[in-house]
Enzyme design. Structure first.
Site, mmCIF file in Angstrom:
data_model
loop_
_atom_site.group_PDB
_atom_site.id
_atom_site.type_symbol
_atom_site.label_atom_id
_atom_site.label_comp_id
_atom_site.label_asym_id
_atom_site.label_seq_id
_atom_site.Cartn_x
_atom_site.Cartn_y
_atom_site.Cartn_z
ATOM 1 N N ASN A 1 -6.794 16.857 -2.057
ATOM 2 C CA ASN A 1 -7.801 17.443 -0.954
ATOM 3 C C ASN A 1 -9.132 17.730 -1.414
ATOM 4 O OD1 ASN A 1 -8.765 18.846 1.349
ATOM 5 N ND2 ASN A 1 -7.391 20.510 1.202
ATOM 6 N N TRP A 2 -9.803 17.070 -1.061
ATOM 7 C CA TRP A 2 -11.441 17.049 -1.580
ATOM 8 C C TRP A 2 -12.080 18.138 -0.732
ATOM 9 C CZ3 TRP A 2 -12.978 11.220 -2.273
ATOM 10 C CH2 TRP A 2 -12.166 10.700 -3.389
ATOM 11 N N LYS A 3 -11.661 18.592 0.218
ATOM 12 C CA LYS A 3 -12.366 19.661 1.034
ATOM 13 C C LYS A 3 -13.763 19.356 1.304
ATOM 14 C CE LYS A 3 -9.008 22.961 -0.802
ATOM 15 N NZ LYS A 3 -8.791 24.509 -0.863
ATOM 16 N N HIS B 1 -4.357 23.562 7.784
ATOM 17 C CA HIS B 1 -4.779 24.127 6.164
ATOM 18 C C HIS B 1 -4.993 25.442 6.601
ATOM 19 C CE1 HIS B 1 -6.747 24.657 2.710
ATOM 20 N NE2 HIS B 1 -6.066 23.710 2.082
ATOM 21 N N GLU C 1 1.591 26.140 0.847
ATOM 22 C CA GLU C 1 0.331 26.604 0.177
ATOM 23 C C GLU C 1 0.210 27.971 0.405
ATOM 24 O OE1 GLU C 1 -2.516 22.980 -0.607
ATOM 25 O OE2 GLU C 1 -3.129 23.897 1.298
ATOM 26 N N GLY D 1 -12.870 28.111 -5.351
ATOM 27 C CA GLY D 1 -13.987 27.237 -5.533
ATOM 28 C C GLY D 1 -13.666 26.126 -6.593
ATOM 29 N N SER E 1 -3.948 25.629 -6.595
ATOM 30 C CA SER E 1 -4.380 26.007 -7.879
ATOM 31 C C SER E 1 -3.673 25.134 -8.826
ATOM 32 C CB SER E 1 -4.626 27.492 -8.218
ATOM 33 O OG SER E 1 -5.357 28.075 -7.501
ATOM 34 N N GLY F 1 -6.477 20.675 -4.610
ATOM 35 C CA GLY F 1 -7.859 20.700 -4.183
ATOM 36 C C GLY F 1 -8.761 20.501 -5.367
HETATM 37 P P1 PGA Z 1 -6.546 24.128 -4.592
HETATM 38 O O1 PGA Z 1 -6.464 23.666 -3.093
HETATM 39 O O2 PGA Z 1 -5.910 23.236 -5.588
HETATM 40 O O3 PGA Z 1 -8.170 24.070 -4.914
HETATM 41 O O4 PGA Z 1 -6.277 25.638 -4.829
HETATM 42 C C1 PGA Z 1 -5.205 23.423 -2.568
HETATM 43 C C2 PGA Z 1 -5.498 23.117 -1.082
HETATM 44 O O5 PGA Z 1 -6.082 23.944 -0.599
HETATM 45 O O6 PGA Z 1 -5.121 22.120 -0.471
#
Ligand code: PGA
Length: 255
Positions: A7-9, A94, A166, A174, A216, A237
């Site tokens: 997930n590149w957000k 999400h 999640e 971040g 994370s 992410g």
């Molecule tokens: P993260 O994000 O790995 O940066 O914690 C995961 C997500 O929100 O899909």
């Protein structure tokens, strides 16, 4: 089958997304058939990324869709539009959308139905906040999210049903090394995955859900999560947005 979803957000801009997609395409031969890799770029970068990755068997998905197919909805993009530019998946619900954009369980349901109608594979995100966990409401919150999404739905035959667990408190804040969320022990993650699988089966007995863990995930922790029998993959992410860390995650997941 293991699932490694990235997930590149809103971390990568158009150029950065294309550079990373091309670099991933060059590495695709390292991905065995037993592993499904997919990336979820920003809506803006999705088309060129899909052009590069669909050819090498890496899936591409939207981070969010709108529930209507067309109309006067300024700023929104429909499930159909994403499908047309090469999407196979879409994230739905999400926690960043639920909490920062006040997306309700009702809207999540509408989006899920829109995704199913056009043939996208939805990845439904569920999870509790820290406050909800501290108040012992984790199971209740997840059950409400799952029921709102799946109850009285006729699931298309053969379509994958993917849920990402999640916990909101575990998600990175971040992209930096110090932005890591609170640690979610793999045994606790496994306990919730078993619960989610059971709840989904209770609602849609004919479907075998795939349940991913997100929060994370890093190269140091991915193998531990994947060693749990009910954790079918990870949604990553921050650590998926740099080629080196994503390749390290893929390598530890594959070995
Ligand atoms: P993260 O994000 O790995 O940066 O914690 C995961 C997500 O929100 O899909």
């Amino acid at each position: 089958m293991k699932y490694l979803f990235a997930n590149w957000k809103m971390y990568l801009d158009y150029d950065e997304s294309n550079i990373l997609a091309n670099a991933l395409a060059n590495e695709h031969k390292k991905i065995p058939e037993s592993v499904k890799v997919a990336v979820f770029p920003s809506a803006l970068s999705l088309y060129p990324v899909a052009q590069v990755l669909n050819d090498v068997g890496i899936g591409v998905g939207a981070q969010n869709i709108f529930w209507a197919d067309k109309g006067g909805y300024t700023g929104e993009v429909s499930a159909e539009m994403f499908k047309n530019v090469g999407c196979k998946y879409t994230l739905i619900g999400h926690s960043e959308r639920r909490h920062q954009f006040h997306e309700t369980n009702h809207e999540v349901r509408q989006k899920l139905e829109a995704a199913l109608t056009v043939g996208l594979i939805p990845v439904l995100c569920v999870g509790e906040t820290l406050k909800e966990r501290e108040e012992n409401k984790t199971e209740e919150v997840i059950e409400v999210q799952l029921r709102a999404a799946f109850e009285n739905l006729s699931w298309p035959v053969g379509r994958e049903l993917i849920v990402a667990y999640e916990p909101v408190w575990a998600i990175s804040k971040g992209m930096g090394a110090s932005d890591v969320g609170l640690p979610c022990d793999e045994i606790e993650a496994e306990r919730i995955h078993i619960l989610i699988a059971k709840m989904v089966k209770g609602i849609l007995p004919e479907v075998d859900p795939v349940v991913l863990f997100g929060g994370s995930v890093r190269k140091e922790t991915v193998a531990g999560y994947l060693s749990q029998p009910h954790i079918h993959g990870v949604l990553v992410g921050a650590a998926s947005t740099r080629l080196d860390s994503w390749l390290e995650i893929m390598a530890s997941a594959i070995n």
